[in-house]
Design a protein around this motif. Structure first.
Motif, mmCIF file in Angstrom:
data_model
loop_
_atom_site.group_PDB
_atom_site.id
_atom_site.type_symbol
_atom_site.label_atom_id
_atom_site.label_comp_id
_atom_site.label_asym_id
_atom_site.label_seq_id
_atom_site.Cartn_x
_atom_site.Cartn_y
_atom_site.Cartn_z
ATOM 1 N N THR A 220 -18.803 35.781 25.242
ATOM 2 C CA THR A 220 -20.201 35.876 24.795
ATOM 3 C C THR A 220 -20.579 37.295 24.376
ATOM 4 O OG1 THR A 220 -20.591 34.222 26.555
ATOM 5 C CG2 THR A 220 -22.484 34.895 25.243
ATOM 6 N N TRP A 226 -17.317 38.089 19.702
ATOM 7 C CA TRP A 226 -17.878 36.951 20.436
ATOM 8 C C TRP A 226 -16.974 36.542 21.587
ATOM 9 C CZ3 TRP A 226 -22.568 35.289 20.784
ATOM 10 C CH2 TRP A 226 -23.458 35.470 19.730
ATOM 11 N N LEU A 245 -23.408 33.410 29.246
ATOM 12 C CA LEU A 245 -23.760 32.432 28.218
ATOM 13 C C LEU A 245 -25.227 32.029 28.267
ATOM 14 C CD1 LEU A 245 -22.907 30.543 25.929
ATOM 15 C CD2 LEU A 245 -22.110 28.906 27.656
ATOM 16 N N ILE A 287 -27.741 33.320 22.520
ATOM 17 C CA ILE A 287 -26.876 33.506 21.351
ATOM 18 C C ILE A 287 -27.694 33.969 20.146
ATOM 19 C CG2 ILE A 287 -25.439 32.272 19.665
ATOM 20 C CD1 ILE A 287 -24.438 30.552 22.027
#
Length: 390
Positions: A220, A226, A245, A287
């Motif tokens: 993450t 990523w 996350l 995200i």
């Protein structure tokens, strides 16, 4: 006296609230948070977008179970699959559950290939969790002691040693997978060499094994991509995520692609809470903020600033073995046990951690600023210097 089971040697403070990379205890003292709840609070504390998303979702529906479709969960699966180059996602609640899913998946993969007793290659000093299977996969005898008999089916090799795994391939026809932490967090911030990762991908392909990457702590965006495996330009067959996350809301994930996809059918695995409405919206928001605010690039820049600053502050300081890391996953290895630094850090308003007895571990939020990085270097550099002084 608290009725809590005594499973943690808790520090003598409690926090009332936080703001960004700062937290305040119940006595009103502020601390710079360089641990982020052990790589969990990706966006720091009280991030307005995350707070608003969680509050709005709580006002609609928190949970319905996986007996029904959850649109936010489907959106999250699509997003993770696109970011990682994977095909399917299973959601759970934690890192050990994600790794448990990967272990079950590997065993099921083996049985479908008529391997009666499937084995998984794991690494020395690895940490995959505290359930019985993940504890057995973990390479830490201290954590395992007293819980024997451990689960069988794991073959242990040294980290970053491709030849050792090649030897296993020749000697053990039951191997079906290799399980690798791209960065060993609990093991002391040790990074898998790029050539080792690429060689392992080739070896798994040659033997028709699954390559499982445990990215519970380093995934993450924490390492400056990523996913940690992206530094080597490879793609595993299985990836596990958790910690950062959900930005602080519990969620884990097990991602699959290729030959690891389509194995689990209804009844083969499950989770009551996994990927529920609240957890999924928290992860989607986390995200989105990482993308919108350029926090992966920030992890690279601020991580470099911290490492270089500490190298300068501790230059010539006898007792510093190595300063290493990727992005905002940093370890300062000393030549002696240094657990007492955690308490000393509290005195100067700093949250850190010590792992593997001799490694100061830093896991700041991904939105840590340059000013906060310099403040961290000043406070921690002074602490370590004083600690190592003759």
């Amino acid at each position: 006296m608290s009725h809590l089971m005594n499973t943690y040697a808790r520090l003598p403070i409690a926090f009332s609230h936080g703001d960004g990379s700062w937290v305040t205890d119940t006595d009103g003292k502020c601390y710079l948070d360089a641990l982020a709840g052990i790589a969990v609070s990706t966006l720091g504390h009280n991030h307005p977008a995350l707070v608003a998303a969680i509050a709005a979702q709580a006002g609609r529906i928190l949970h319905s179970s996986n007996l029904y479709r959850i649109p936010q969960q489907e959106q999250l699966a699509d997003k993770l699959a696109a970011l990682a180059g994977m095909d399917e996602v299973f959601f759970c609640n934690s890192g050990c559950e994600a790794n448990e899913s990967a272990i079950k998946l590997a065993r099921y993969y083996g049985h479908r290939r008529d391997v009666e007793r499937p084995a998984i290659v794991v690494m020395e000093n690895a940490f995959h969790g505290r359930t019985m299977a993940t504890l057995s996969a973990t390479g830490n005898r201290k954590a395992q002691a007293g819980f024997e008999p451990l689960v069988s089916g794991f073959v242990r090799v040294p980290y970053n040693d491709l030849e050792a795994i090649r030897a296993v391939a020749k000697a053990n026809q039951n191997v079906v997978a290799v399980m690798l932490e791209i960065v060993q967090g609990e093991g002391g911030i040790h990074i898998a060499d790029v050539d080792f990762q690429r060689g392992l991908r080739t070896l798994c392909d040659e033997n028709d094994w699954l390559l499982i990457c445990d990215e519970v702590q380093c995934g993450t965006g924490r390492t400056g991509t990523w996913f940690g495996f992206q530094h080597a330009g490879i793609r595993p067959d299985v990836v596990t995520l958790a910690k950062g996350l959900g930005g602080g809301v519990p969620i884990g994930a097990c991602l699959t692609r290729g030959k690891a996809t389509g194995l689990f059918k209804p009844g083969k695995h499950g989770s009551t809470f996994g990927g529920n409405h609240l957890a999924s919206i928290a992860a989607l928001t986390t995200i989105a903020v990482i993308e919108e605010d350029g926090l992966i690039d920030n992890a690279v820049a601020i991580g470099r600033l911290i490492r270089e600053g500490l190298a300068q502050a501790l230059a010539g300081c006898a007792g510093v073995v190595e300063i290493r890391g990727q992005g905002l996953m940093i370890g300062i290895e000393l030549d002696r046990p240094c657990a007492e630094l955690v308490l000393r850090a509290l005195d100067v308003g700093l949250l850190i951690n010590v792992t593997a007895d001799r490694v100061v571990r830093l896991l700041p939020p991904l939105n840590f600023s340059a000013d906060e990085a310099r403040e961290l270097v000043t406070r921690l550099g002074g602490l370590i210097g004083d600690f190592l002084a003759p």
